[in-house]
Design a protein around this motif. Structure first.
Motif, mmCIF file in Angstrom:
data_model
loop_
_atom_site.group_PDB
_atom_site.id
_atom_site.type_symbol
_atom_site.label_atom_id
_atom_site.label_comp_id
_atom_site.label_asym_id
_atom_site.label_seq_id
_atom_site.Cartn_x
_atom_site.Cartn_y
_atom_site.Cartn_z
ATOM 1 N N LEU A 170 0.819 -1.221 0.000
ATOM 2 C CA LEU A 170 0.000 0.000 0.000
ATOM 3 C C LEU A 170 0.851 1.268 0.000
ATOM 4 C CD1 LEU A 170 -2.787 -1.092 2.519
ATOM 5 C CD2 LEU A 170 -2.962 -0.921 0.038
ATOM 6 N N LYS A 171 2.120 1.140 -0.352
ATOM 7 C CA LYS A 171 3.010 2.309 -0.373
ATOM 8 C C LYS A 171 2.502 3.373 -1.332
ATOM 9 C CE LYS A 171 7.755 3.777 -1.348
ATOM 10 N NZ LYS A 171 9.136 3.338 -1.681
ATOM 11 N N ASP A 172 2.156 2.985 -2.548
ATOM 12 C CA ASP A 172 1.682 3.958 -3.544
ATOM 13 C C ASP A 172 0.358 4.587 -3.123
ATOM 14 O OD1 ASP A 172 3.897 3.442 -5.080
ATOM 15 O OD2 ASP A 172 2.883 2.029 -6.421
ATOM 16 N N ALA A 173 -0.516 3.774 -2.505
ATOM 17 C CA ALA A 173 -1.812 4.300 -2.054
ATOM 18 C C ALA A 173 -1.612 5.332 -0.951
ATOM 19 C CB ALA A 173 -2.701 3.168 -1.569
ATOM 20 N N ALA A 174 -0.630 5.088 -0.084
ATOM 21 C CA ALA A 174 -0.324 6.039 0.979
ATOM 22 C C ALA A 174 0.271 7.314 0.398
ATOM 23 C CB ALA A 174 0.635 5.417 1.983
ATOM 24 N N ALA A 175 1.210 7.163 -0.530
ATOM 25 C CA ALA A 175 1.861 8.334 -1.147
ATOM 26 C C ALA A 175 0.860 9.200 -1.890
ATOM 27 C CB ALA A 175 2.963 7.861 -2.099
ATOM 28 N N ALA A 176 -0.207 8.604 -2.410
ATOM 29 C CA ALA A 176 -1.213 9.362 -3.160
ATOM 30 C C ALA A 176 -1.934 10.380 -2.291
ATOM 31 C CB ALA A 176 -2.221 8.392 -3.778
ATOM 32 N N LEU A 177 -1.817 10.232 -0.961
ATOM 33 C CA LEU A 177 -2.480 11.176 -0.052
ATOM 34 C C LEU A 177 -1.526 12.270 0.433
ATOM 35 C CD1 LEU A 177 -4.604 8.773 2.216
ATOM 36 C CD2 LEU A 177 -5.418 10.216 0.352
ATOM 37 N N SER A 178 -0.351 12.348 -0.140
ATOM 38 C CA SER A 178 0.645 13.314 0.337
ATOM 39 C C SER A 178 0.207 14.764 0.187
ATOM 40 C CB SER A 178 1.980 13.108 -0.392
ATOM 41 O OG SER A 178 1.799 13.284 -1.790
ATOM 42 N N SER A 179 -0.747 15.030 -0.684
ATOM 43 C CA SER A 179 -1.234 16.404 -0.857
ATOM 44 C C SER A 179 -2.514 16.672 -0.066
ATOM 45 C CB SER A 179 -1.481 16.687 -2.346
ATOM 46 O OG SER A 179 -2.459 15.797 -2.869
ATOM 47 N N ASP A 180 -2.922 15.700 0.770
ATOM 48 C CA ASP A 180 -4.141 15.839 1.580
ATOM 49 C C ASP A 180 -3.894 16.883 2.666
ATOM 50 O OD1 ASP A 180 -6.288 15.495 3.395
ATOM 51 O OD2 ASP A 180 -6.478 13.372 2.885
ATOM 52 N N LYS A 181 -4.616 17.981 2.595
ATOM 53 C CA LYS A 181 -4.379 19.098 3.516
ATOM 54 C C LYS A 181 -5.307 19.111 4.727
ATOM 55 C CE LYS A 181 -2.549 22.088 -0.132
ATOM 56 N NZ LYS A 181 -1.165 21.758 0.271
ATOM 57 N N ALA A 182 -6.024 18.032 4.940
ATOM 58 C CA ALA A 182 -6.917 17.978 6.101
ATOM 59 C C ALA A 182 -6.102 18.111 7.376
ATOM 60 C CB ALA A 182 -7.690 16.659 6.102
ATOM 61 N N PRO A 183 -6.377 19.126 8.217
ATOM 62 C CA PRO A 183 -5.600 19.324 9.451
ATOM 63 C C PRO A 183 -5.976 18.293 10.504
ATOM 64 C CG PRO A 183 -7.395 20.897 9.335
ATOM 65 C CD PRO A 183 -7.408 20.158 8.026
ATOM 66 N N LEU A 184 -4.991 17.912 11.316
ATOM 67 C CA LEU A 184 -5.242 16.945 12.376
ATOM 68 C C LEU A 184 -5.254 17.645 13.725
ATOM 69 C CD1 LEU A 184 -2.934 13.989 11.250
ATOM 70 C CD2 LEU A 184 -5.323 14.426 10.682
ATOM 71 N N PRO A 185 -5.998 17.088 14.692
ATOM 72 C CA PRO A 185 -5.921 17.626 16.064
ATOM 73 C C PRO A 185 -4.543 17.285 16.627
ATOM 74 C CG PRO A 185 -7.237 15.629 16.010
ATOM 75 C CD PRO A 185 -6.931 15.978 14.581
ATOM 76 N N GLN A 186 -4.373 17.361 17.902
ATOM 77 C CA GLN A 186 -3.065 17.144 18.514
ATOM 78 C C GLN A 186 -2.364 15.913 17.936
ATOM 79 O OE1 GLN A 186 -3.164 16.986 22.785
ATOM 80 N NE2 GLN A 186 -1.050 16.275 22.964
#
Length: 289
Positions: free
Chosen positions: A253-269
């Motif tokens: 799932l390396k490529d599937a994970a890398a595909a989210l590298s531009s996901d700008k959803a902010p995370l809590p702590q």
């Protein structure tokens, strides 16, 4: 004592009379009765007939040792109907003394875990006044007693509760549903409302739980579930998917994970990080793989 010793040798009519004597003896001031004579209440139950069993059930409403009394009853009357009747009595007693249950009452509830006790246990789990130890025991009992049918309750805990209770409920979903519980739990997390919950730490603990629990269930791979989590519209599901991919070192799932590298959803702590995003996590996970 005499009725106890004569009952096995009596004829039908006389036996019924002796059972009545023993039943009446058991129906009043039971805690005191156990100290009188040479015959205990536990010995009497199998010889006192149906009336004796009913007397024991009445005793359960008042005794200071409900777990002990319940064991005595179930030893001689362990039918679904008996358990249901006892559960109703225990639930009424628990409601009356909530949230300060005696240890005996708590143990009696855990040993019975009939569905008649579920409403009280669910209420107690959600009540902030209930001790954590009691909550944990009740969650175990619900998981064992209701199985998959407890899914809506545990999913609601993940969605509406905070702190440790939320994350423990997510683990219970895995216990009762197996690998299908991964997506149920991941999608139950709300999009906001996190105060002092460190998502980095808590999601790592959850994913470690996944990785150790799945082999026990005979599951070789959770790659399909994790890949599906990455495609969710909900950021908590995507984060759990990424964290679990990193912890299980799932290179497929390396490529599937890398595909989210531009996901700008902010995370809590997120540990010591500031302004950390889903994309930041995706990049970290992909690079480690």
């Amino acid at each position: 004592d005499a009725a106890f010793f004569l009952q096995p040798y009596a004829g039908p009519a006389e036996k019924e009379k002796l059972e009545g004597i023993m039943s009446e003896w058991m129906s009043t001031e039971q805690d005191l009765r156990t100290k009188l004579g040479s015959t205990t209440v536990g010995q009497l139950v199998p010889r006192a007939g149906a009336k004796g069993l009913d007397s024991m059930k009445l005793w359960l409403k008042e005794t200071k040792k409900p777990a002990t009394v319940q064991r005595g009853i179930l030893e001689h009357g362990d039918t679904p109907e008996d358990k249901a009747a006892l559960a109703t009595i225990l639930a009424e007693r628990a409601e009356a003394s909530h949230p300060k249950l005696s240890n005996e009452l708590e143990v009696a509830i855990l040993e019975n875990h009939h569905s008649n006790l579920a409403p009280y246990m669910e209420k107690a789990i959600k009540d902030p006044k209930t001790p954590n130890k009691v909550k944990d025991g009740f969650m175990d009992a619900l998981a064992k007693g209701k199985g998959v049918k407890a899914t809506p309750f545990f999913a609601d805990l993940v969605r509406t509760q905070t702190g440790l209770l939320r994350w423990v409920a997510a683990q219970r979903l895995i216990e009762i549903r197996g690998k299908s519980g991964i997506l149920v739990a991941a999608n139950a997390f709300p999009l906001e409302g996190y105060l002092d919950e460190d998502w980095k730490e808590e999601s790592e603990i959850l994913c470690n739980f996944f990785s150790t629990e799945m082999p026990k269930l005979g599951v070789d791979s959770i790659s399909p579930e994790l890949h599906q989590a990455l495609q969710s519209e909900r950021w908590p599901a995507r984060v759990i998917g990424l964290q679990c991919i990193g912890i299980t070192a799932d290179k497929s799932l390396k490529d599937a994970a890398a595909a989210l590298s531009s996901d700008k959803a902010p995370l809590p702590q997120w540990g010591d990080e500031e302004k950390f995003t889903v994309g930041n996590l995706a990049t970290q996970v992909a690079e480690k793989l």
